[in-house]
Design an enzyme around this catalytic site. Sequence first.
Site, short mmCIF file in Angstrom:
data_model
loop_
_atom_site.label_atom_id
_atom_site.label_comp_id
_atom_site.label_asym_id
_atom_site.label_seq_id
_atom_site.Cartn_x
_atom_site.Cartn_y
_atom_site.Cartn_z
N CYS A 144 1.07 -0.84 0.26
CA CYS A 144 -0.06 0.07 0.11
C CYS A 144 0.72 0.89 0.20
O CYS A 144 0.86 1.38 0.80
CB CYS A 144 -0.89 0.02 1.16
SG CYS A 144 -2.66 1.74 0.93
N CYS A 147 -0.69 3.73 2.04
CA CYS A 147 -0.01 3.77 3.46
C CYS A 147 1.46 4.11 3.89
O CYS A 147 1.70 4.50 4.59
CB CYS A 147 -0.44 2.60 4.15
SG CYS A 147 -1.84 1.82 3.16
N ASP A 148 2.41 3.75 3.25
CA ASP A 148 3.28 3.52 3.80
C ASP A 148 4.71 4.03 3.44
O ASP A 148 5.32 4.45 3.43
CB ASP A 148 3.86 1.94 4.44
CG ASP A 148 2.96 1.34 4.78
OD1 ASP A 148 2.96 1.51 5.69
OD2 ASP A 148 2.75 -0.24 4.68
#
Length: 320
Positions: A144, A147-148
Site C-alpha cells: 500500500c 499507507c506507507d
Amino acid sequence: MENIQSKTEEKNLVKCLIIGSGPAGYTAAIYAARANLNPVLYQGMQPGGQLTTTTEIENFPGYPEGVSGFDFMEDLKKQALRFNVDIRHGVVTAYELSGKNHKLTIDDRQEIETQTLIICTGATAKYLGLPDEIKYSGKGVSACAVCDGFFYRKKTVAVVGGGDSACEESLYLAGLASKVYLIVRKNYLRASQIMQERVLNHPKIEILFNTNTVGLFGEDVLEGANLVRFMGEPGEEKFDIAIDGFFLAIGHKPNSDVFKHVLATDENGYIQTQWGTARTSVSGVFAAGDVADANYQQAIVAAGTGCIAALEAERYLNFN
Ligand code: NDP
C-alpha cells in the site's frame, strides 16, 4: 465453562448480521446499533481487517497526528461496543440466502438466521509468494503506497506490476521518493493509456520491462532485490537493484469466494452493488467496503459504504 454458557445465550435469530470487522463492518455496526437493529458482527480470520497490518494511517480525516492501524481499529471496536454491538468470532462456512430470513452457518457448527445481512469481508493484496516478502514485511515490503509511501521520502523504491494500480502507486511514490523502479514482467504495461504515458514520461520512474523479482535482501531491513530479465528465455540476465522499499501492486483479491456462487460479482470477484447503494443481487443482502470496491480501496470509502449499508438495511426492515 464461561464460553459454553455465553454460547447458549447467543441469539440465533437477528435483525442484522454483519460479516467482517474492518472499517466497513464496524461503521455498519455502529449505525445499525444506533438504529436499534441490535446487530451481531462476526470478526473473521483477521480481526480488524487489513488496516491492522499497516503502520500509520495519516489520511483518515479527524486524526491530525495520524493513528496506527491497530489503534484505529481498536477505537472502532470500542465505539461499536459502546452501542452494545454483539461482536463474535467465526467465519461463514455455509449459508442459504433466500426467503424472509437468511440462514448462515458459522465455523461449520453454529447456525444463525438474520433478516438482513451486510457483507464486509474486505480484500487481500496479492503477493508474489516469495519467502522474503514475509521476512521483510514491515521492514521495507508493503502492498500500500498510500499507507506507507511517506516513510520513503527521498529514498529509492520499487513497485511490482504493470496495471493501473502499479502506475498509480509509482506516480504517488515518485512524488515522495528520489527514484522509483517499476518492475514489469511483460514487455508492456497493461495500464490505461493515460497512466502509461504519465509513468513513461516521469523523470524519476525507471521501468524494468521483462523483469521478475526472485528474491529480496538486507541485513535487518530491506536493502535490495534480486531480479531476472528474460527469465527462462534466451538472453536471461540476473541483476540486483538497491532499494529501501518494495511495493506490491499486482492486484487485490476480494474475499468473496464463499458468497460468489449466489451473489452477482464482476469478473474479478468483487460483489456487485446497485449504483449508489449497497444492495446486492439478493434482497436483504448488502455489501460494503473493499469486497465490493474494485476502484478505491480506502478506509474512508469503506467506512462510508458501511454507513450506506446499515442505512439501507434499516430501510429494508421498515418496508419488509
Ligand atoms: P491488474 O490486474 O489490472 O494488473 C495487475 C498487474 O500485475 C499486471 O500488470 C500483471 O501482469 C501484474 N502481475 C500479476 N501477477 C504478477 C506476478 N505474480 N508477478 C509480476 N507481475 C504480476 O490489477 P490492478 O490492481 O492494477 O487494477 C485492477 C482494476 O482496477 C483494473 O481494472 C484497473 O483498471 C482498475 N484501477 C483503476 C485505476 C484508475 O483508473 N485510476 C487505479 C487502479 C486500478 P500481466 O500484465 O503480465 O498479467
